[in-house]
Write an enzyme that holds these catalytic residues in place. Structure first.
Site, PDB file in Angstrom:
ATOM      1  N   ASP A 135     -17.187   7.746  -1.148  1.00 35.83           N
ATOM      2  CA  ASP A 135     -16.108   7.330  -0.556  1.00 35.83           C
ATOM      3  C   ASP A 135     -15.607   8.609   0.269  1.00 35.83           C
ATOM      4  O   ASP A 135     -16.291   9.809   0.186  1.00 35.83           O
ATOM      5  CB  ASP A 135     -15.098   7.186  -0.829  1.00 35.83           C
ATOM      6  CG  ASP A 135     -13.971   6.718  -0.854  1.00 35.83           C
ATOM      7  OD1 ASP A 135     -13.705   5.951   0.761  1.00 35.83           O
ATOM      8  OD2 ASP A 135     -12.519   5.713  -2.174  1.00 35.83           O
ATOM      9  N   ARG A 164       0.609  -1.078  -0.269  1.00 36.73           N
ATOM     10  CA  ARG A 164       0.107   0.170  -0.321  1.00 36.73           C
ATOM     11  C   ARG A 164       1.102   1.286  -0.050  1.00 36.73           C
ATOM     12  O   ARG A 164       1.802   1.254   1.153  1.00 36.73           O
ATOM     13  CB  ARG A 164      -1.152  -0.313   1.279  1.00 36.73           C
ATOM     14  CG  ARG A 164      -1.198   0.740   1.511  1.00 36.73           C
ATOM     15  CD  ARG A 164      -2.723   0.852   2.530  1.00 36.73           C
ATOM     16  NE  ARG A 164      -3.991   0.714   1.993  1.00 36.73           N
ATOM     17  CZ  ARG A 164      -5.103   1.026   2.665  1.00 36.73           C
ATOM     18  NH1 ARG A 164      -5.266   1.092   3.753  1.00 36.73           N
ATOM     19  NH2 ARG A 164      -6.291   0.171   2.024  1.00 36.73           N
ATOM     20  N   ARG A 187     -13.768  -8.484   1.852  1.00 34.98           N
ATOM     21  CA  ARG A 187     -12.383  -8.191   2.065  1.00 34.98           C
ATOM     22  C   ARG A 187     -11.529  -9.540   2.536  1.00 34.98           C
ATOM     23  O   ARG A 187     -10.666  -9.794   1.086  1.00 34.98           O
ATOM     24  CB  ARG A 187     -12.160  -6.941   2.067  1.00 34.98           C
ATOM     25  CG  ARG A 187     -12.170  -5.360   2.246  1.00 34.98           C
ATOM     26  CD  ARG A 187     -12.002  -5.260   0.957  1.00 34.98           C
ATOM     27  NE  ARG A 187     -10.551  -5.151   1.001  1.00 34.98           N
ATOM     28  CZ  ARG A 187      -9.757  -3.621   1.190  1.00 34.98           C
ATOM     29  NH1 ARG A 187      -9.719  -2.929   1.936  1.00 34.98           N
ATOM     30  NH2 ARG A 187      -7.872  -4.213   0.809  1.00 34.98           N
ATOM     31  N   GLN A 236     -10.060  -3.561  -3.241  1.00 34.72           N
ATOM     32  CA  GLN A 236     -11.106  -3.880  -2.852  1.00 34.72           C
ATOM     33  C   GLN A 236     -12.012  -3.781  -3.973  1.00 34.72           C
ATOM     34  O   GLN A 236     -14.034  -3.992  -3.030  1.00 34.72           O
ATOM     35  CB  GLN A 236     -11.255  -1.824  -2.078  1.00 34.72           C
ATOM     36  CG  GLN A 236     -12.999  -1.304  -1.730  1.00 34.72           C
ATOM     37  CD  GLN A 236     -12.745  -1.746  -0.697  1.00 34.72           C
ATOM     38  OE1 GLN A 236     -12.410  -1.722   0.186  1.00 34.72           O
ATOM     39  NE2 GLN A 236     -14.038  -2.303  -0.746  1.00 34.72           N
ATOM     40  N   HIS A 275      -7.308   1.163  -5.632  1.00 38.01           N
ATOM     41  CA  HIS A 275      -7.827  -0.326  -5.356  1.00 38.01           C
ATOM     42  C   HIS A 275      -8.521  -0.699  -5.554  1.00 38.01           C
ATOM     43  O   HIS A 275      -9.684  -1.698  -5.188  1.00 38.01           O
ATOM     44  CB  HIS A 275      -8.571   0.989  -4.282  1.00 38.01           C
ATOM     45  CG  HIS A 275      -8.416   0.014  -2.935  1.00 38.01           C
ATOM     46  ND1 HIS A 275      -7.809  -1.270  -2.632  1.00 38.01           N
ATOM     47  CD2 HIS A 275      -9.054   0.350  -1.397  1.00 38.01           C
ATOM     48  CE1 HIS A 275      -7.705  -1.487  -1.427  1.00 38.01           C
ATOM     49  NE2 HIS A 275      -8.550  -0.471  -1.034  1.00 38.01           N
ATOM     50  N   CYS A 294     -16.714   1.658   0.978  1.00 39.44           N
ATOM     51  CA  CYS A 294     -14.697   0.970   1.631  1.00 39.44           C
ATOM     52  C   CYS A 294     -14.513   0.950   2.516  1.00 39.44           C
ATOM     53  O   CYS A 294     -14.050   0.065   3.389  1.00 39.44           O
ATOM     54  CB  CYS A 294     -14.289   1.248   0.324  1.00 39.44           C
ATOM     55  SG  CYS A 294     -13.185   3.037   0.440  1.00 39.44           S
TER      56      CYS A 294
END
Ligand code: CP
Ligand code: NVA
Length: 309
Positions: free
Chosen positions: A225, A107, A292, A137, A134, A264
């Protein structure tokens, strides 16, 4: 072995196989303690390095639990306590980790760092979020949509707020699975044109609008988000521009009656989503968070060459 830097690295057939595998594995381990391995423990003996240059709760925990359930394990590095924080190069880090572990999840702030890591690693590299995308996700999001009865081709997905990394991966998925995306953002906060074009060239209908109600009208899935992603400045001007894009009951009323709400997480309730929507019956955000784990197990199996496609 294969890298998973973006959804296109796997493609539609492999992601479809991941989703099927995730559903099968999730069902097969019902009732087991979370840390207990799946019966076949397909990654027994494998170690995944989790490298974080940004904060995380879900990504960190879900990769750790996913590896335990696959029979493997993880080790954790961050930029403050590893030599990355003192300037050791990504290329050298990739070559060292490739001699010590079986796979790397990264990340990071700059997407160029993960392409650099992949270029120098001889083990699979998985994108755990960059400033650009991402993908893990979105595999979890697709799984959540399917579990809630949504069939992907032709689905109407609506996005509200900032045209960010998560939206980019949704657009990439839209091109692969032929669902449509209505993107409602303030002027100047649209997604990168590259992702819009990618989706359109895959056959998805992508609508860019500044009208949130128009985007919500008849939608099957509403997504938002945070208005300020990690590494971005908290600009008052941006927050003011985002205010009309809050997902609230008035906006949800424009959508289909069986529409679901995705986020998310982490959420800023009162900003991008109202409390009544976040806690309401159409919100599936905690299913999405749990997924996830299930989605990433299948991503890992694919990256390690252990998923039949
Ligand atoms: N959704 C997500 O990636 O959460 P974290 O930042 O907590 O990992
Ligand atoms: N867009 C957010 C997602 C966090 C999981 C960020 O990059 O901070």
């Amino acid at each position: 072995m294969a890298h998973f830097l973006d959804l296109n690295d796997a493609g539609a057939d492999a992601i479809a196989a991941m989703l099927n595998d995730a559903m099968d594995r999730k069902a097969a381990r019902a009732g087991l303690p979370r840390g207990a391995p799946d019966a076949d423990a397909p990654l027994k003996g494998h170690v995944l390095a989790l490298v974080f240059e940004k904060n995380s709760t879900r990504t960190r925990v879900s990769f750790d639990i996913a590896m335990r359930q696959l029979g493997g394990s993880v080790l954790l590095l961050d930029s403050t306590s590893s030599q990355l924080g003192r300037g050791e190069t990504i290329a050298d880090t990739a070559r060292v980790l490739s001699r010590m572990v079986d796979g790397i999840m990264l990340r990071t702030d700059d997407h160029a760092k993960i392409t650099e890591m992949a270029a120098h690693a001889s083990v699979p590299v998985i994108n755990g979020l960059t400033d650009r995308s991402h993908p893990c996700q979105i595999v979890a999001d697709l799984l959540t949509m399917i579990e809630h009865g949504k069939s992907l081709p032709g689905l109407e997905v609506a996005w509200f707020g900032d045209g960010n990394n998560v939206l980019h991966s949704i657009l990439e998925a839209a091109g692969l699975f032929k669902f449509n995306v209505r993107v409602a953002t303030p002027a100047g906060y649209e997604p990168d044109a590259e992702f819009v074009e990618m989706a359109r060239s895959g056959g998805a209908i992508i609508t860019l609008t500044q009208d949130a109600a128009k985007a919500a009208s008849g939608a099957d899935v509403l997504v938002t988000d945070t208005w300020v992603s990690m590494g971005q400045a908290h600009a008052e001007e941006k927050l003011a521009a985002m205010a009309p894009y809050q997902v609230n009951s008035a906006l949800m009323a424009h959508a289909k009656s069986d529409a679901i709400f995705l986020h998310c997480l982490p959420a800023h309730v009162g900003d991008e989503v109202s409390m009544e929507v976040f806690e309401g019956a159409q919100s599936v955000v905690f299913d999405e968070a749990e997924n996830r784990i299930h989605a990433q197990k299948s991503v890992l199996l694919w990256a390690f060459g252990k998923l039949a496609v």
